[in-house]
Enzyme design. Structure first.
Site, PDB file in Angstrom:
ATOM      1  N   ASP A   1       0.869  -1.181   0.000  1.00 34.39           N
ATOM      2  CA  ASP A   1       0.000   0.000   0.000  1.00 34.39           C
ATOM      3  C   ASP A   1       0.910   1.236   0.000  1.00 34.39           C
ATOM      4  O   ASP A   1       2.083   1.145   0.357  1.00 34.39           O
ATOM      5  CB  ASP A   1      -0.885  -0.027   1.246  1.00 34.39           C
TER       6      ASP A   1
ATOM      7  N   ASP B   1      -1.827  -0.920   5.998  1.00 35.42           N
ATOM      8  CA  ASP B   1      -1.958  -0.356   7.347  1.00 35.42           C
ATOM      9  C   ASP B   1      -3.363   0.103   7.692  1.00 35.42           C
ATOM     10  O   ASP B   1      -3.673   0.302   8.865  1.00 35.42           O
ATOM     11  CB  ASP B   1      -1.014   0.847   7.509  1.00 35.42           C
TER      12      ASP B   1
ATOM     13  N   ASP C   1      -7.134  -1.327   3.241  1.00 27.83           N
ATOM     14  CA  ASP C   1      -6.296  -2.468   2.854  1.00 27.83           C
ATOM     15  C   ASP C   1      -6.810  -3.795   3.402  1.00 27.83           C
ATOM     16  O   ASP C   1      -6.267  -4.855   3.075  1.00 27.83           O
ATOM     17  CB  ASP C   1      -4.858  -2.262   3.372  1.00 27.83           C
TER      18      ASP C   1
END
Length: 342
Positions: free
Chosen positions: A56, A241, A245
């Site tokens: 990410d 995080d 996600d």
């Protein structure tokens, strides 16, 4: 009888039984001391065998604390309305704008709706207010002025026009470049996924040294990308995080989250970087590969020991005392080899 006893003692599978658990125990212990939590020992082997690392962007490759670097706001717009709106969101962009606005009076908003990865809308005194990215504004019938789209952008519309625009920039995490280089040097495919626009994604990808990236993705798009990789027999490690996600993390073979991530992301992850240091990701791979290598060495030592000593015992060349000593020695060799992981 003597030969039979020697064979039975020699064939005792102590070394074979110790080969994997001792190595993984030492590996997990070393990881814990480095601020890395493996929720299951099996993930040491899975990480060592992975072929693709998906990352990410916001909050993972970057610090997740974007700062406003450019802004435009209508003079007659009451910024306390916007302050109240962004206070309802935990997204880093909202937090950045909230910090930029400073302390304002909170007003009561109604019909609040958070559109994941796009924006947020509500009503104040029966008048609609929108805050989000360009796509979110277009979907709701607003045309936004051109801004520096190499940065993350938040537009605000109130009643029937765009009244404010903010350009925010986030910094790379310390150690991000070095870690990405390490992963690529180890032959791993590294991919970045982000909900930000293509220019922001390209800027960050270029800074960190990632060639392959996807931009303007919704949470379900990230998850689908992971599933597509796995359907092609890629073994995928996903590092994220945030709430955006979570879907992707659950579909990856191994999910890794930084300690500062959301509770949901931490709960669905298999490995947590408790110290919140991105360079710990490199340590995860180092420990995993070292542990898996030692497991294979231990199994080889155990099998070779049995292949050589059992025929000798069967031929009567080994007495029970020597058999007991050699069996113990093989176990000590396996334990000693595992300790080298430290």
């Amino acid at each position: 009888l003597i030969v039979s006893i020697s064979v039975l003692v020699i064939a005792c599978p102590c070394a074979l039984g110790l080969a994997t658990p001792v190595a993984t125990l030492v590996g997990i212990s070393r990881a814990a001391k480095k601020g890395i939590l493996f929720k299951e020992a099996t993930f040491l082997e899975t990480v060592a065998k992975c072929t693709t690392v998906v990352l990410d962007k916001t909050g993972t490759l970057t610090n997740g604390t974007p700062k406003v670097v450019d802004s435009h706001m209508e003079d007659d717009f009451d910024k306390s309305i916007l302050y109240s709106l962004v206070s309802l969101s935990t997204h880093p962009i909202s937090k950045g704008v909230k910090e930029f606005l400073g302390k304002c009076e909170l007003v009561e908003l109604e019909e609040i709706l958070v559109v994941e990865a796009k924006g947020i809308k509500a009503k104040f005194n029966d008048k609609k207010i929108f805050a989000g990215n360009s796509a979110f504004m277009n979907e709701n019938g607003f045309t936004c002025k051109e801004v520096d789209d190499r940065n993350s952008v938040l537009h605000v519309a109130y009643i029937d026009k765009v009244v404010a625009s903010f350009s925010l920039q986030d910094k790379l995490r310390d150690g991000a470049k070095e870690t990405i280089k390490y992963l690529k040097d180890k032959g791993l495919r590294v991919v970045m996924l982000t909900g930000d626009n293509a220019k922001v994604a390209k800027r960050i990808a270029d800074e960190v040294g990632i060639v392959e990236y996807k931009s303007s993705l919704l949470p379900q798009d990230k998850a689908q990308y992971i599933m597509d990789l796995r359907s092609n027999d890629d073994r995928v490690v996903m590092v994220g995080d945030g709430i955006n996600d979570t879907l992707a993390l659950t579909h990856s073979e191994v999910a890794i989250t930084l300690g500062s991530g959301t509770d949901v992301a931490v709960n669905v992850s298999d490995i947590v970087l408790i110290n919140d240091n991105f360079k710990s990701l490199q340590t995860v791979f180092e420990i995993s590969k070292s542990t898996f290598s030692k497991v294979k060495q231990n199994l080889t030592i155990s099998i070779l020991y049995n292949v050589i000593t059992i025929p000798l015992a069967m031929a009567g060349f080994v007495i029970p005392l020597v058999a007991a000593l050699s069996m113990s020695l093989s176990s000590l060799v396996v334990v000693g080899n595992s300790m080298r992981i430290k």
